[in-house]
Design an enzyme around this catalytic site. Sequence first.
Site, PDB file in Angstrom:
ATOM      1  N   ARG D 184     -20.756 -40.231  89.567  1.00 42.34           N
ATOM      2  CA  ARG D 184     -19.799 -41.012  88.780  1.00 42.34           C
ATOM      3  C   ARG D 184     -18.419 -40.958  89.415  1.00 42.34           C
ATOM      4  O   ARG D 184     -17.732 -41.963  89.584  1.00 42.34           O
ATOM      5  CB  ARG D 184     -19.710 -40.497  87.350  1.00 42.34           C
ATOM      6  CG  ARG D 184     -18.775 -41.355  86.462  1.00 42.34           C
ATOM      7  CD  ARG D 184     -18.188 -40.574  85.298  1.00 42.34           C
ATOM      8  NE  ARG D 184     -17.313 -39.527  85.743  1.00 42.34           N
ATOM      9  CZ  ARG D 184     -16.026 -39.678  86.078  1.00 42.34           C
ATOM     10  NH1 ARG D 184     -15.467 -40.864  86.027  1.00 42.34           N
ATOM     11  NH2 ARG D 184     -15.308 -38.661  86.485  1.00 42.34           N
ATOM     12  N   SER D 272     -45.910 -41.390  60.358  1.00 36.51           N
ATOM     13  CA  SER D 272     -46.725 -42.547  60.694  1.00 36.51           C
ATOM     14  C   SER D 272     -46.728 -43.494  59.509  1.00 36.51           C
ATOM     15  O   SER D 272     -46.536 -43.082  58.363  1.00 36.51           O
ATOM     16  CB  SER D 272     -48.141 -42.063  61.003  1.00 36.51           C
ATOM     17  OG  SER D 272     -49.099 -43.019  60.623  1.00 36.51           O
ATOM     18  N   LYS D 278     -49.331 -36.964  59.702  1.00 37.85           N
ATOM     19  CA  LYS D 278     -48.865 -36.999  61.087  1.00 37.85           C
ATOM     20  C   LYS D 278     -47.429 -36.518  61.253  1.00 37.85           C
ATOM     21  O   LYS D 278     -46.554 -36.839  60.467  1.00 37.85           O
ATOM     22  CB  LYS D 278     -48.951 -38.423  61.642  1.00 37.85           C
ATOM     23  CG  LYS D 278     -50.335 -38.870  62.052  1.00 37.85           C
ATOM     24  CD  LYS D 278     -50.944 -38.134  63.244  1.00 37.85           C
ATOM     25  CE  LYS D 278     -50.335 -38.509  64.561  1.00 37.85           C
ATOM     26  NZ  LYS D 278     -50.678 -39.849  65.030  1.00 37.85           N
ATOM     27  N   ASN D 280     -45.349 -36.909  64.538  1.00 35.73           N
ATOM     28  CA  ASN D 280     -45.420 -37.404  65.908  1.00 35.73           C
ATOM     29  C   ASN D 280     -44.248 -36.934  66.755  1.00 35.73           C
ATOM     30  O   ASN D 280     -43.120 -36.867  66.259  1.00 35.73           O
ATOM     31  CB  ASN D 280     -45.437 -38.934  65.893  1.00 35.73           C
ATOM     32  CG  ASN D 280     -46.771 -39.493  65.468  1.00 35.73           C
ATOM     33  OD1 ASN D 280     -47.803 -38.909  65.773  1.00 35.73           O
ATOM     34  ND2 ASN D 280     -46.757 -40.615  64.761  1.00 35.73           N
ATOM     35  N   ARG D 311     -19.882 -61.247  99.919  1.00 32.49           N
ATOM     36  CA  ARG D 311     -20.331 -61.269  98.513  1.00 32.49           C
ATOM     37  C   ARG D 311     -21.728 -61.887  98.508  1.00 32.49           C
ATOM     38  O   ARG D 311     -21.935 -62.907  99.162  1.00 32.49           O
ATOM     39  CB  ARG D 311     -19.394 -62.095  97.621  1.00 32.49           C
ATOM     40  CG  ARG D 311     -19.731 -61.977  96.105  1.00 32.49           C
ATOM     41  CD  ARG D 311     -18.553 -62.443  95.231  1.00 32.49           C
ATOM     42  NE  ARG D 311     -17.343 -61.757  95.672  1.00 32.49           N
ATOM     43  CZ  ARG D 311     -16.210 -62.363  96.006  1.00 32.49           C
ATOM     44  NH1 ARG D 311     -16.087 -63.663  95.879  1.00 32.49           N
ATOM     45  NH2 ARG D 311     -15.193 -61.663  96.467  1.00 32.49           N
TER      46      ARG D 311
END
Lengths: 444, 444, 444, 444
Positions: D184, D272, D278, D280, D311
């Site tokens: 960065r 779910s 469930k 998950n 360019r």
Amino acid sequence: LSGQIIGMLATTDALAAVFDDASVIQAMLDVEAALARAQAATGVIPAAAADAIGRAARASSIDVPTLLRSGRASGTVVVPVVAALTERVRATDADASRFVHWGATSQDVADTALVLLINQAVALLASDHARLSGTLRAISDRHAGDVMLARTLLQPAPPTTFGLKAAAWLAAASRSWARLKHARLDACVLQFGGASGTLAALADRGIDVADALARELGLTAPDAPWHSHRDRLAALVASCGIYTGVLGKMARDISLLMQAEVDEAREPGGGSSTMPHKQNPVACAIAIAAATRMPGVVSAAMSSLVQEHERAVGTWHAEMPIVADALQTTGSALAAMADALSQLTVNPDRMRANIDRTNGAIFAERAMMHAGSALGREAAHGLIRDAIQRTRTSGEPLGRALRDTPAIARVLSEEDFRMIDEADSYLGMAESFRRRLLASVDAE
Amino acid sequence: LSGQIIGMLATTDALAAVFDDASVIQAMLDVEAALARAQAATGVIPAAAADAIGRAARASSIDVPTLLRSGRASGTVVVPVVAALTERVRATDADASRFVHWGATSQDVADTALVLLINQAVALLASDHARLSGTLRAISDRHAGDVMLARTLLQPAPPTTFGLKAAAWLAAASRSWARLKHARLDACVLQFGGASGTLAALADRGIDVADALARELGLTAPDAPWHSHRDRLAALVASCGIYTGVLGKMARDISLLMQAEVDEAREPGGGSSTMPHKQNPVACAIAIAAATRMPGVVSAAMSSLVQEHERAVGTWHAEMPIVADALQTTGSALAAMADALSQLTVNPDRMRANIDRTNGAIFAERAMMHAGSALGREAAHGLIRDAIQRTRTSGEPLGRALRDTPAIARVLSEEDFRMIDEADSYLGMAESFRRRLLASVDAE
Amino acid sequence: LSGQIIGMLATTDALAAVFDDASVIQAMLDVEAALARAQAATGVIPAAAADAIGRAARASSIDVPTLLRSGRASGTVVVPVVAALTERVRATDADASRFVHWGATSQDVADTALVLLINQAVALLASDHARLSGTLRAISDRHAGDVMLARTLLQPAPPTTFGLKAAAWLAAASRSWARLKHARLDACVLQFGGASGTLAALADRGIDVADALARELGLTAPDAPWHSHRDRLAALVASCGIYTGVLGKMARDISLLMQAEVDEAREPGGGSSTMPHKQNPVACAIAIAAATRMPGVVSAAMSSLVQEHERAVGTWHAEMPIVADALQTTGSALAAMADALSQLTVNPDRMRANIDRTNGAIFAERAMMHAGSALGREAAHGLIRDAIQRTRTSGEPLGRALRDTPAIARVLSEEDFRMIDEADSYLGMAESFRRRLLASVDAE
Amino acid sequence: LSGQIIGMLATTDALAAVFDDASVIQAMLDVEAALARAQAATGVIPAAAADAIGRAARASSIDVPTLLRSGRASGTVVVPVVAALTERVRATDADASRFVHWGATSQDVADTALVLLINQAVALLASDHARLSGTLRAISDRHAGDVMLARTLLQPAPPTTFGLKAAAWLAAASRSWARLKHARLDACVLQFGGASGTLAALADRGIDVADALARELGLTAPDAPWHSHRDRLAALVASCGIYTGVLGKMARDISLLMQAEVDEAREPGGGSSTMPHKQNPVACAIAIAAATRMPGVVSAAMSSLVQEHERAVGTWHAEMPIVADALQTTGSALAAMADALSQLTVNPDRMRANIDRTNGAIFAERAMMHAGSALGREAAHGLIRDAIQRTRTSGEPLGRALRDTPAIARVLSEEDFRMIDEADSYLGMAESFRRRLLASVDAE
């Protein structure tokens, strides 16, 4: 995801509308409503429940920020969509609300909705493909006799015609479209398997409901649910990748022809913020940008194929943006090139002039074929290379330079010399190939 | 390029032989010899020249290091291959040597040779696909009644059968093979266009020679040369990518089933250099490695589509290793999985035990369908979730825990309670889906 | 994997030798021998055993076909390499053979050998990078004053210098090399963790042995084994991808400058099998082919990062060909461009002529800056656009056309008109930028 | 581009806000306003003009649909943004409107705005990285002594600790963050070059203005404009790809530990729509989805490096969505994993139980090291393999089975037998490696 500006060149207004929030939610609600109707028709749920669900299944009434928050927590937006739909049904018919999403799983709704969106998107692509095809055919016919340099490795080669070039673009586009159309047909099948892909919650009515649901949605019912077998979607994305690549080749060719130094064809293009004189190949830029990004999109679709057991952790979750990106990117390139070609300016005089400026060097092969049979390949090769070298400094055409080469003058006729730099008589099968390509497009 | 060890897991012996130096050179020489025969048959060159060229077209007589050096300088190995062939023909028949490579360009020979190699490679894949298919069908039939956990997001879900799982693997493999076979048929067409794709050097005999050449090589003649239109090759590579991904999914499933903690199926695998107890899923590793590398190979094929004008600078030059890599990588995964499946050990007892260890939690959906209609969805949902919570600590099955829940005891029958954790009666359409998938494979 | 011809343009002889079978086996044996020495030095195994192992560790004595067969069965060639080494040691010293591969796991040997090969490959790249850098610096200095069209979206723009263009190529190459060098330093650390990455088999001597082994091999010892953490390798491959892309940009530029219609610079190139007049940009084709294939290689390295637990099923097995491909492809592009640039022909007259042929249109921006302040932007813009339009048909320079525009003639001086199409006085900071770029390269 | 739902799992609210339309437009206007201030400060334009431009530079006043339409026609949204800004300035100060965008080109504004957005996005990532790091360090410390199976190729291997596993995750995340941070810093430099990258329109004031502009925006001024040299951006995207891959590995590990059959660790997860039982691994799914898509994004960034001359046609136009996608996808995976880890449930008892269930087979290596020195490797290897085979059926621990093997009973002590299946004493350097990894993170 990003707003509209970031991806501005990677979609069209119409395609963006297919994949916007309202459209996605509505597709999911359409699946839920159709499911209820199918289950009512097969006697699995009461008809009144299906009516109530159908009436409530309107995207406009659902709050997107709430959906997003809850959707991220569940890993799929279907969970909150179902919750919101249930809530709305309950508001008018508490009993009916029990039958929302009956026997289905989130993935059934997400995948089938995706299939509906794909169908909408491909219909948009179809109309731009038809436009592009019509334009290219007209260009090919109009310029069937316009002779231009072929260019191999960006170096001048013996001539071809602009008509053949356009026909070859068209034939590749047509083959690509046939692949995409076929892949869409293959991919756009119902997903309906319930929790584990067995439709166990519907006991022995599973296949009946699935068939009725497919009919409701105008889709084919597959042999079995495809929860974690995604080859059909991958094939669709690959077909988008190929068509986009074909458009990228077309765009690269046009942007090269549009260089000031070449100046043989020109798309209308766009201006510059600083340079009043500029006419930039903007449509070509859009298509090449698409062709730059698509290979990565296709590779992501290929990576997504590895989906564990009956529903994957993550590879399934990766797919929706991949498919939406593939269709929009292809559509963006297609719209741009259809526009550009419909306004293409072609400059046959400049094509001819660019041939002339090679001073016949591109006909070296032809001279070889003539002189070589009499003098032997090696001897002819040396003499011709020397003659070309002379034309580079003198600027005279190759035919004249060869006539001034005694060894060659002995074996070639006056007619041979005259013809050697004549482009129009050195086009071989160009026109036959052009016609065969157009015929193949008709047959597609 | 690397030696054989670096890419050891990315090919098979048989496929490596297709793409080794002798095979590549011979394919190019086969094209030259066939061209000479085609031109003799059409009266373009003397029959004696074709004979002499045919006799000299033997790869064994060509020195590879010399080829490589000169090939890199020319950008294609065809230039030194033609030179070497000409030299050899001249040694016995100076006159014939003039007709070597008559009217062709390097790309004609390189592309058509590649097509011949693709055909050889796909024939090898076909036999492994047939082996894999036969094995999977037998596995599916043998285990049609073996009930196991479905697993969604790697969490236990209502049961399925191993027979259905294997049938779904097979159907995906079968669809993928159909795509690959179709793509091969489409891609394996003659390339013959001469310098610029017009066959100008052959005047009005171009298409006659092309047709004769296609016949000599057992290939289809295309509508026109495809020098810089490579969509057919890209489609072939994409079809390889999809098949490899499908094999990767199969391998991922098997490697997960083979975990000691799951232990439901096992490939023979390989040992470890340090750990006498290890049985590693080596075939799965080979297939997953292939599925890891292939998306990048497919993306490279997509990027290669942008080829300038009549022959590209670089994108064409990128293709040959891409195509060879795609076919070998697919073939390697296919051979590995065909081997592994033919020796797969399946453990139905453990499948059953793993279902039992969930204490019926996976049947929560089923309990919902039963109790929900009487109690309302919300009320039932809360009671069932509590019951599941209790089974987690007590270890008792869900049916019993629900029977101990007064509100539910009131609405469910004894039979309901007994059936709730019974896997075999909660398989829905599993067997129908399995049979439909197998039927679809037969129909392919 | 394929023979040498298929991948001919994707490596160099020297790099191919680094990754050939003998070299790979020897690197693995070098690790085994160094391990034995390190363990003898730390008193873990007898010194005599280390001597015997060291004497036996010769690649030449190992049969490659046997290795491949057994290597595929084990998933890594290290298993049979260790077996062969053990056999050879036992032949002379049965006791010593017990200490071969002591406390190590196959991955330790495979990964550390890969690191040794990477070091050899990067040393080869370094010398080509140095050659490229020197050449580009010289070109930049030599052509500091050679004015040429800048080209944006392949359309003519206000002028720049070839010296600045070459300096920008160099600075990008230099930044890319710095990244690659840094990534190599970071990646080339010892792998030594035993079966599970804890070195448990060596009890409390693990780190001592690891340190000694690192010293023996001239490598850094990492904080901990990196069996399934491959970020350093991925970073190395990415740095190869970036450098190759930078070389691809350079090659694209040169291939464009080399078009007959532009003709401003020319690499020596290679000939054609059919066209005596052709001078193809072969080095550019090699570099662009590399830049076409590398993004896929990089993506495969990224996909390989997801490695399960302490050793992956498949993603690890995918890596070796990825890394070898990345280094060879980069090296191939680098060698090609270093060669091409060292023989680059530059044509300053043609650069000037191509500027002149725009009739000053590229100076529209400049005219705007002059006239706009007096007339207002809009008014000036319209007048200038009209003037440019007139120069296109008349062929007169923009300065003269503007002088003939009364509204503009009123506000600009004679000097203004004279200067408007003078390229040399419209170069802004070109020379300063050029010098700053070269200075940044020195500072790298 | 798609609406928010399609890409729901591929971003966060905060990151989506960085890349939404208002934010993108504002970043562009910020560049224009800063340019005016910089030019006023250096005396290039009047101070009053800068004031007027600054006052008008508000995104809220600009109509997005108009921007999009015109932006697509120009190939960049900067053209209509500048037009809209000029219009607004003119409304209050006609004279000032002449100085909008003075001497700049569209790409200057687009690229510098992108740099500003990257900075905003990376700041958001930084805070999630800090959260993830803190959590992982605490997990590692808390579970330093919790012994668990190592797993290689998903098969049980000698033990490790969860503390070491978490430390290795952390160290990889930390190295990846260091790379991203550095990339960065390197990438976030001003773009300011004018039409051709020479700042010619500003005559000799170019560098002064550039320096002042960089100061205004808090950016570094580069040695020269980087219009078509994009290696810094590609390196940033690659660093995102690596970090995402590292997060994907972490997520894959956790999702595997969370399988019911393994049950060693658990993220809170999501429910779910059908299955009340469930839980998950939704965060893992988000991270794995990110790791599935990112390699393609990285490959697109690599492909974008080939930008023509000053360019590019298209490769530049491809970049903005690539960069935005890379940052959002990384940020999405990072936020998901930071959340999941902060609520991770770890189950040390189950870790211990899973070790026990191997009946000591994982200590085969250890038994080899003990018995092999006395009996010779081969003999010991056979005896141990037999003993392991017996434990598989009998369920007794390996130590006892070996004690019952007379040949081994003769050479091992009672203590040896007792210790052989004791996990805690076979951890080698696990704790040292853990501490070294944490120390390396501190040093980063």
